[in-house]
Every structure is written in C-alpha cells, then in structure tokens.
Scaffold this motif. Structure first.
Motif, PDB file in Angstrom:
ATOM      1  N   ARG A  97       0.833  -1.211   0.000  1.00 18.98           N
ATOM      2  CA  ARG A  97       0.000   0.000   0.000  1.00 18.98           C
ATOM      3  C   ARG A  97       0.865   1.258   0.000  1.00 18.98           C
ATOM      4  NH1 ARG A  97      -1.327   2.889   4.184  1.00 18.98           N
ATOM      5  NH2 ARG A  97      -0.993   1.193   5.682  1.00 18.98           N
ATOM      6  N   VAL A  98       1.895   1.286   0.840  1.00 21.95           N
ATOM      7  CA  VAL A  98       2.770   2.459   0.908  1.00 21.95           C
ATOM      8  C   VAL A  98       3.575   2.596  -0.381  1.00 21.95           C
ATOM      9  CG1 VAL A  98       4.710   3.511   2.146  1.00 21.95           C
ATOM     10  CG2 VAL A  98       2.879   2.372   3.424  1.00 21.95           C
ATOM     11  N   HIS A  99       4.000   1.477  -0.933  1.00 19.41           N
ATOM     12  CA  HIS A  99       4.728   1.515  -2.205  1.00 19.41           C
ATOM     13  C   HIS A  99       3.864   2.117  -3.305  1.00 19.41           C
ATOM     14  CE1 HIS A  99       6.901   0.265  -5.781  1.00 19.41           C
ATOM     15  NE2 HIS A  99       5.798  -0.365  -6.184  1.00 19.41           N
ATOM     16  N   ARG A 100       2.625   1.658  -3.417  1.00 20.06           N
ATOM     17  CA  ARG A 100       1.749   2.154  -4.473  1.00 20.06           C
ATOM     18  C   ARG A 100       1.395   3.624  -4.251  1.00 20.06           C
ATOM     19  NH1 ARG A 100      -0.196  -1.239  -8.104  1.00 20.06           N
ATOM     20  NH2 ARG A 100      -2.049   0.011  -8.512  1.00 20.06           N
ATOM     21  N   ALA A 101       1.256   4.020  -2.993  1.00 18.75           N
ATOM     22  CA  ALA A 101       0.994   5.431  -2.716  1.00 18.75           C
ATOM     23  C   ALA A 101       2.151   6.292  -3.205  1.00 18.75           C
ATOM     24  CB  ALA A 101       0.769   5.643  -1.222  1.00 18.75           C
ATOM     25  N   GLY A 102       3.366   5.792  -3.084  1.00 18.97           N
ATOM     26  CA  GLY A 102       4.530   6.521  -3.557  1.00 18.97           C
ATOM     27  C   GLY A 102       4.547   6.658  -5.070  1.00 18.97           C
ATOM     28  N   GLU A 103       3.872   5.738  -5.774  1.00 14.04           N
ATOM     29  CA  GLU A 103       3.773   5.813  -7.233  1.00 14.04           C
ATOM     30  C   GLU A 103       2.552   6.606  -7.680  1.00 14.04           C
ATOM     31  OE1 GLU A 103       3.724   1.703  -8.551  1.00 14.04           O
ATOM     32  OE2 GLU A 103       5.821   1.889  -9.112  1.00 14.04           O
ATOM     33  N   GLY A 104       1.727   7.026  -6.702  1.00 18.43           N
ATOM     34  CA  GLY A 104       0.497   7.712  -7.053  1.00 18.43           C
ATOM     35  C   GLY A 104      -0.585   6.767  -7.520  1.00 18.43           C
ATOM     36  N   GLU A 105      -0.476   5.485  -7.145  1.00 20.52           N
ATOM     37  CA  GLU A 105      -1.440   4.473  -7.553  1.00 20.52           C
ATOM     38  C   GLU A 105      -2.279   4.031  -6.363  1.00 20.52           C
ATOM     39  OE1 GLU A 105      -1.896   3.461 -10.625  1.00 20.52           O
ATOM     40  OE2 GLU A 105      -0.231   4.624 -11.455  1.00 20.52           O
ATOM     41  N   PRO A 106      -3.546   3.683  -6.589  1.00 22.79           N
ATOM     42  CA  PRO A 106      -4.394   3.223  -5.485  1.00 22.79           C
ATOM     43  C   PRO A 106      -4.032   1.811  -5.053  1.00 22.79           C
ATOM     44  CG  PRO A 106      -5.577   3.044  -7.552  1.00 22.79           C
ATOM     45  CD  PRO A 106      -4.279   3.753  -7.873  1.00 22.79           C
ATOM     46  N   TYR A 107      -4.285   1.507  -3.795  1.00 23.83           N
ATOM     47  CA  TYR A 107      -4.079   0.148  -3.294  1.00 23.83           C
ATOM     48  C   TYR A 107      -5.401  -0.592  -3.369  1.00 23.83           C
ATOM     49  CZ  TYR A 107      -3.296  -3.711  -0.074  1.00 23.83           C
ATOM     50  OH  TYR A 107      -3.206  -4.962   0.478  1.00 23.83           O
ATOM     51  N   THR A 108      -5.420  -1.731  -4.052  1.00 20.07           N
ATOM     52  CA  THR A 108      -6.653  -2.490  -4.234  1.00 20.07           C
ATOM     53  C   THR A 108      -6.537  -3.891  -3.663  1.00 20.07           C
ATOM     54  OG1 THR A 108      -5.910  -3.169  -6.449  1.00 20.07           O
ATOM     55  CG2 THR A 108      -7.287  -1.189  -6.297  1.00 20.07           C
ATOM     56  N   GLY A 109      -5.600  -4.062  -2.720  1.00 19.96           N
ATOM     57  CA  GLY A 109      -5.436  -5.360  -2.084  1.00 19.96           C
ATOM     58  C   GLY A 109      -4.337  -6.188  -2.720  1.00 19.96           C
ATOM     59  N   LEU A 110      -3.889  -7.199  -1.968  1.00 19.18           N
ATOM     60  CA  LEU A 110      -2.878  -8.112  -2.492  1.00 19.18           C
ATOM     61  C   LEU A 110      -3.524  -9.073  -3.478  1.00 19.18           C
ATOM     62  CD1 LEU A 110      -0.848  -9.030   0.724  1.00 19.18           C
ATOM     63  CD2 LEU A 110      -0.229  -7.423  -1.091  1.00 19.18           C
ATOM     64  N   LYS A 111      -2.831  -9.304  -4.577  1.00 18.35           N
ATOM     65  CA  LYS A 111      -3.346 -10.194  -5.606  1.00 18.35           C
ATOM     66  C   LYS A 111      -2.662 -11.563  -5.495  1.00 18.35           C
ATOM     67  CE  LYS A 111      -5.811  -6.852  -7.287  1.00 18.35           C
ATOM     68  NZ  LYS A 111      -5.349  -5.766  -6.432  1.00 18.35           N
ATOM     69  N   PRO A 112      -3.378 -12.629  -5.857  1.00 13.28           N
ATOM     70  CA  PRO A 112      -2.793 -13.975  -5.730  1.00 13.28           C
ATOM     71  C   PRO A 112      -1.611 -14.181  -6.660  1.00 13.28           C
ATOM     72  CG  PRO A 112      -4.847 -14.040  -6.974  1.00 13.28           C
ATOM     73  CD  PRO A 112      -4.737 -12.647  -6.424  1.00 13.28           C
ATOM     74  N   ALA A 113      -0.768 -15.109  -6.275  1.00 14.18           N
ATOM     75  CA  ALA A 113       0.379 -15.464  -7.117  1.00 14.18           C
ATOM     76  C   ALA A 113      -0.113 -16.209  -8.352  1.00 14.18           C
ATOM     77  CB  ALA A 113       1.361 -16.331  -6.326  1.00 14.18           C
ATOM     78  N   GLY A 114       0.678 -16.150  -9.402  1.00  9.73           N
ATOM     79  CA  GLY A 114       0.366 -16.908 -10.597  1.00  9.73           C
ATOM     80  C   GLY A 114      -0.571 -16.230 -11.564  1.00  9.73           C
ATOM     81  N   ARG A 115      -0.807 -14.916 -11.401  1.00 11.83           N
ATOM     82  CA  ARG A 115      -1.689 -14.220 -12.345  1.00 11.83           C
ATOM     83  C   ARG A 115      -1.056 -14.171 -13.736  1.00 11.83           C
ATOM     84  NH1 ARG A 115      -2.361  -8.439 -10.386  1.00 11.83           N
ATOM     85  NH2 ARG A 115      -0.252  -8.806  -9.639  1.00 11.83           N
ATOM     86  N   ASP A 116      -1.923 -14.082 -14.741  1.00 12.64           N
ATOM     87  CA  ASP A 116      -1.443 -13.910 -16.113  1.00 12.64           C
ATOM     88  C   ASP A 116      -1.060 -12.441 -16.307  1.00 12.64           C
ATOM     89  OD1 ASP A 116      -0.901 -13.867 -18.779  1.00 12.64           O
ATOM     90  OD2 ASP A 116      -2.924 -14.397 -19.446  1.00 12.64           O
ATOM     91  N   LEU A 117       0.213 -12.172 -16.434  1.00 13.93           N
ATOM     92  CA  LEU A 117       0.705 -10.810 -16.585  1.00 13.93           C
ATOM     93  C   LEU A 117       1.000 -10.469 -18.040  1.00 13.93           C
ATOM     94  CD1 LEU A 117       3.151 -10.825 -13.544  1.00 13.93           C
ATOM     95  CD2 LEU A 117       0.894  -9.747 -13.647  1.00 13.93           C
ATOM     96  N   GLY A 118       0.595 -11.357 -18.941  1.00 15.18           N
ATOM     97  CA  GLY A 118       0.883 -11.116 -20.341  1.00 15.18           C
ATOM     98  C   GLY A 118       2.317 -11.467 -20.673  1.00 15.18           C
ATOM     99  N   ALA A 119       2.777 -11.029 -21.818  1.00 20.13           N
ATOM    100  CA  ALA A 119       4.114 -11.404 -22.288  1.00 20.13           C
ATOM    101  C   ALA A 119       5.193 -10.411 -21.877  1.00 20.13           C
ATOM    102  CB  ALA A 119       4.099 -11.552 -23.806  1.00 20.13           C
ATOM    103  N   VAL A 120       4.848  -9.122 -21.823  1.00 20.86           N
ATOM    104  CA  VAL A 120       5.873  -8.090 -21.671  1.00 20.86           C
ATOM    105  C   VAL A 120       6.465  -8.069 -20.259  1.00 20.86           C
ATOM    106  CG1 VAL A 120       6.292  -5.608 -21.720  1.00 20.86           C
ATOM    107  CG2 VAL A 120       4.907  -6.665 -23.497  1.00 20.86           C
ATOM    108  N   ILE A 121       5.614  -8.134 -19.235  1.00 14.13           N
ATOM    109  CA  ILE A 121       6.103  -8.013 -17.863  1.00 14.13           C
ATOM    110  C   ILE A 121       7.045  -9.155 -17.487  1.00 14.13           C
ATOM    111  CG2 ILE A 121       5.441  -7.828 -15.442  1.00 14.13           C
ATOM    112  CD1 ILE A 121       4.806  -5.406 -17.323  1.00 14.13           C
ATOM    113  N   PRO A 122       6.665 -10.422 -17.717  1.00 14.85           N
ATOM    114  CA  PRO A 122       7.626 -11.496 -17.432  1.00 14.85           C
ATOM    115  C   PRO A 122       8.919 -11.361 -18.234  1.00 14.85           C
ATOM    116  CG  PRO A 122       5.421 -12.399 -17.668  1.00 14.85           C
ATOM    117  CD  PRO A 122       5.346 -10.967 -18.113  1.00 14.85           C
ATOM    118  N   ALA A 123       8.806 -10.885 -19.479  1.00 14.01           N
ATOM    119  CA  ALA A 123      10.008 -10.707 -20.294  1.00 14.01           C
ATOM    120  C   ALA A 123      10.923  -9.645 -19.700  1.00 14.01           C
ATOM    121  CB  ALA A 123       9.623 -10.330 -21.731  1.00 14.01           C
ATOM    122  N   ALA A 124      10.338  -8.594 -19.141  1.00  9.60           N
ATOM    123  CA  ALA A 124      11.142  -7.553 -18.501  1.00  9.60           C
ATOM    124  C   ALA A 124      11.857  -8.109 -17.270  1.00  9.60           C
ATOM    125  CB  ALA A 124      10.256  -6.374 -18.109  1.00  9.60           C
ATOM    126  N   ASP A 125      11.139  -8.918 -16.495  1.00  8.85           N
ATOM    127  CA  ASP A 125      11.768  -9.542 -15.326  1.00  8.85           C
ATOM    128  C   ASP A 125      12.900 -10.483 -15.741  1.00  8.85           C
ATOM    129  OD1 ASP A 125      10.400  -8.296 -13.287  1.00  8.85           O
ATOM    130  OD2 ASP A 125       8.805  -9.792 -13.193  1.00  8.85           O
TER     131      ASP A 125
END
Length: 209
Positions: A97-125
């Motif tokens: 929550r504090v991290h997202r506030a620092g980005e100016g983004e709302p906190y909408t809760g913790l999301k479960p592991a294993g979500r489909d993040l598409g192709a670009v985000i995993p490739a960046a990691d």
C-alpha cells in the motif's frame, strides 16, 4: 462531439495506456502480487530481520509506517503459526500500500500469485534476471512493427478513393488518423513521456489532425 471523434479519442487513449504499461517498470505492473517483487522483498526482510530489504520499495516519507508495521509483525510472529500468517499478511499489505501510494497508484489489495501478466512483464523480469534485454527488445519491436504495418496498410489501401466518394473518403480519414495517432503515441513514449516521467518531462502535446 461526433462518433468518429469519440472513436479516435478512445483508440488513442487505449494505445497510450498499452504503450505506457509496456514501457513501465515491472514493479508498477505486478507490485501488488503475492509473487511480485515488493512482497518478495518483504519476505526477505522478515526472514532476515532486516527491514531495509523492504524499504527500498517505498519513498522516504513512507518509511516510518513500514518500519512500524515491520516491528509489529516481528513481535506477533512468535505467537504461533496462525499469528505468523496474519502478521506477515499485515506487513505485506502495508508495504504494498505504501509503495503504491509513492507511485500515485491506489491500493486495491494483495493479488494472488500466478496471475497472467501477459508477455511483456515477465520478459522484462527475465531481462533483468539474465542481464540481457534481447528477448524483451525483440518482443516490443514485434508488437510495434505489427501495429505500425497494420495501420499503414489500412491507410494506404484506403487512400485511392474517388474524389466524390464521401463514404470511402471518410474511411481513409479514419485509417489515416489512426496511423498518425499510433505513431504520435509511440513517439511520446520513446521520448520519455511514459509512466514515471517527471513533471519536467510532461506529457506530449497532442497535435490536431
């Protein structure tokens, strides 16, 4: 506002959001996931007893809140397995929550592991993990190339309309504007006007077509 103008605005806005998401840091896209980098840093902090592993993900003005949550979690964790689970969750939620506030983004809760993040985000990691940007670069260039060629072909095919064929002329204008907005949005991202650009960078001023 005409239907055509609304369609142009929607198409351009969608494109900009897509490109900004692609150009953004992986943390922005999945920082709220249980398998994301922020929670992973929180896990290391709890395992090592050193909150500094987590503090790198928050701005200085959020540090005190994260430290308090960490200290509280450490105290509660020793009360049993259930208490440990709750304490860890409380710390992760506070950290994200504090991290997202620092980005100016709302906190909408913790999301479960294993979500489909598409192709670009995993490739960046993976690029950062392996120390090579080649795969990510190829993926992004392919997306850009496909979008550019598709819009160019549509505009080029429509440009031979008869001078008195208003309907065909409008189809050309639609394809032409789509192409110009696409390349303009691409240029805005490449020029550094995407997510994370400071006030000095600002957003690219749209041109009228």
């Amino acid at each position: 506002m005409t239907a055509a103008m609304k369609s142009r605005i929607i198409a351009t806005t969608s494109l900009v959001i897509l490109l900004i998401a692609a150009a953004a840091s992986p943390a922005w896209a999945h920082c709220d996931g249980m398998d994301g980098p922020v929670v992973k840093a929180g896990q290391v902090a709890l395992e090592t007893g050193d909150v500094r592993h987590a503090l790198v993900w928050v701005l200085a003005d959020g540090e005190d809140e994260v430290r308090r949550a960490f200290d509280h979690a450490v105290q509660v964790r020793g009360l049993g397995d259930d208490a440990r689970t709750l304490a860890d969750r409380f710390f992760f939620e506070t950290l994200v929550r504090v991290h997202r506030a620092g980005e100016g983004e709302p906190y909408t809760g913790l999301k479960p592991a294993g979500r489909d993040l598409g192709a670009v985000i995993p490739a960046a990691d993976r690029a950062l993990e392996h120390g090579s940007v080649a795969e990510l670069e190829a993926l992004l260039l392919e997306h850009i190339r496909h979008g550019l060629h598709q819009r160019f072909r549509a505009a080029d095919a429509a440009r031979g309309f008869g001078p008195t064929d208003v309907a065909a002329g409008r189809e050309y204008v639609k394809a032409y504007v789509d192409l110009l907005h696409y390349v303009e949005a691409l240029h805005g991202v490449v020029a550094g006007h995407g997510h994370g650009a400071g006030a000095a960078g600002g957003a690219a001023e749209p041109h009228g077509h």
